[in-house]
Every structure is written in structure tokens, then in C-alpha cells.
Write a protein that holds these residues in place. Structure first.
Motif, PDB file in Angstrom:
ATOM      1  N   THR A 153      39.225  36.836   6.017  1.00 44.16           N
ATOM      2  CA  THR A 153      38.331  37.579   5.575  1.00 44.16           C
ATOM      3  C   THR A 153      37.346  36.642   4.676  1.00 44.16           C
ATOM      4  O   THR A 153      36.120  37.056   4.413  1.00 44.16           O
ATOM      5  CB  THR A 153      38.814  38.414   4.566  1.00 44.16           C
ATOM      6  N   ASN A 193      33.302  42.713   5.768  1.00 44.02           N
ATOM      7  CA  ASN A 193      34.784  43.202   5.371  1.00 44.02           C
ATOM      8  C   ASN A 193      35.197  44.658   4.536  1.00 44.02           C
ATOM      9  O   ASN A 193      36.172  45.139   5.424  1.00 44.02           O
ATOM     10  CB  ASN A 193      35.399  42.127   4.070  1.00 44.02           C
ATOM     11  N   GLN A 208      37.315  47.240   6.875  1.00 42.27           N
ATOM     12  CA  GLN A 208      38.247  47.925   6.175  1.00 42.27           C
ATOM     13  C   GLN A 208      38.257  49.349   6.690  1.00 42.27           C
ATOM     14  O   GLN A 208      39.378  49.968   6.604  1.00 42.27           O
ATOM     15  CB  GLN A 208      38.217  47.503   4.647  1.00 42.27           C
TER      16      GLN A 208
END
Lengths: 107, 107
Positions: free
Chosen positions: A6, A14, A18
Motif C-alpha cells: 500500500t 488505497n 479498499q
DNA sequence: TTTTATTATCGTAATATTGCGATATTATAA
DNA sequence: TTATAATATCGCAATATTACGATAATAAAA
């Protein structure tokens, strides 16, 4: 190995990933669909409805809560889960923004 | 255990989840963003640009191809990857349809 | 208080994903 | 044909995810 790196991506990438990742399981899709079908909030008919063990359902609910898509309130001895519509709309917007800005300028 | 029980969900749920899952990795988000930023198609500056090994990038490209988001053409001794805009639009539509039908009727 | 019902958490087994070096494969260049 | 360059695939190690039984925690009911 086995860890997603990440640190080499930015926050937006990110976070977006997610969010997609958490939607990337059929049980969680089914949970969201089932909750929205009821006009009242859901407790745990989900276990019967979906056919996974109680521990498993609880775990999936936790993940959906972690990105703010669900909010839960205690209702007697059961839990009442709702879709957080505000959060839902924000995420839909972010996601469309990703789609709209990314598809342009392609060969 | 450890296997997703796809058989207890319907095709729409599984497909949607699969699509989300593949977008659920920051490297794949970054790849899509980078490809769309270039006005020409991409070969493998991705390896330098993103900072993952060639084998890893190749694997991510394969997954993006598997849901039809990317199409690749041989160009000399390198590969030219493009976003498949038609497919892209279809997936965006499915996604919005999921968001719009699911958020309604909530408490 | 004791029981009962509901949900959360822990521990663990099975499987999947991520990442990479090594090695094929493919196509141009020499 | 023999290099060279670019990409794909294989095999593996590290880590993550999925699923579930067992058990804890919580709150109403008896």
C-alpha cells in the motif's frame, strides 16, 4: 510477500481499492440487497436468509461497517442494521468519479 | 474452509462481487489510471511507473483482462494495453444500478 | 437471580491472493 | 540463425481471507 504494498500508492488509490475490495464478496452484496429489500431494518434473519454461519455473517457485517456502509443500533437483545444512505451516496459518487475520469483519453 | 461459497448466491451477485474484487487492489486502480492518462496505449512503462516487479504487473494486467476491462494488442515485441471503453461503460452501469436499487427502501 | 436469545469475538483450518525470481515465449534486430 | 527485448507463465514463500465451532458479552424474560 503476500502483502499488498500500500505504501507505493496514494491515499485515494488505497481508499478506493479498499472500498471495492469490501464490496467484492457475494455474501456482502447479498447482505446489502437483503437489508434494502426490507422496509424495516434487519437483525439476524440474515443467518437463515443467506445460509452462512452466524459467526460468518457477523464478520461480514463488521467489514461493511468498517467502510461506513452500514450502521447498527441495539434494539432490545438484537441488532438493527441499516444502510447509511449518506455514506452510500458519497461512495457512489467517488466511484463514478473514478469511472468517469479514468475512461477518457484512451486510445 | 477458506472458500467463498459462490453456489449459495445467484449469478448477478457473484458477477458483481467478482468485478468489485478485481478493482479492489490499489495496483490495479493505479494501472487503470495510468493507462487512461496516456493518450497512447501502454506497454510496460508500468513496471517502472508503479514499482512492482514485471511478473507482478503482468499478473494484475491478466486479472483486469479477465473481466474485460482491458484489451491488449501485440505491437512489435511489446504489448499495447487499452481500456475497453464499451465494457467499462457496461460495468459502470451495472454498478450504478446496484447502488440505485439497493439504497432505496432503507429505514 | 437465573434463563434464554442474540450478537460479537477468538482460535483455527482451508483456501486465496500478493509478490517475485526464474524461466519460457514471442517477435524484431543484427 | 543468433541475439535482444518485452511479456507471460511457473513455482514458491508470505500473508490475507473465508468460514465455522466454541465461547463471551449483553439484554430482556422468567
Amino acid at each position: 510477500m503476500g502483502v499488498t504494498k500500500t505504501q507505493i500508492f496514494d491515499q485515494q488509490q488505497n481508499e478506493l481499492a479498499q472500498f471495492f475490495k469490501i464490496l467484492g464478496h457475494p455474501a456482502r452484496i447479498a447482505i446489502l440487497q437483503y437489508i434494502s429489500k426490507q422496509n424495516t431494518c434487519i437483525c439476524n434473519d440474515l443467518v437463515e436468509e443467506i445460509g452462512l454461519a452466524q459467526a460468518t455473517i457477523s464478520q461480514h457485517l463488521k467489514e461493511l461497517k468498517s467502510i461506513g456502509l452500514l450502521k447498527g443500533e441495539v434494539e432490545g437483545k438484537s441488532m438493527c442494521y441499516c444502510i447509511d444512505v449518506d455514506r452510500w451516496n458519497v461512495l457512489q459518487k467517488n466511484l463514478n468519479s473514478f469511472f468517469n475520469t479514468t475512461k477518457t483519453n484512451c486510445c
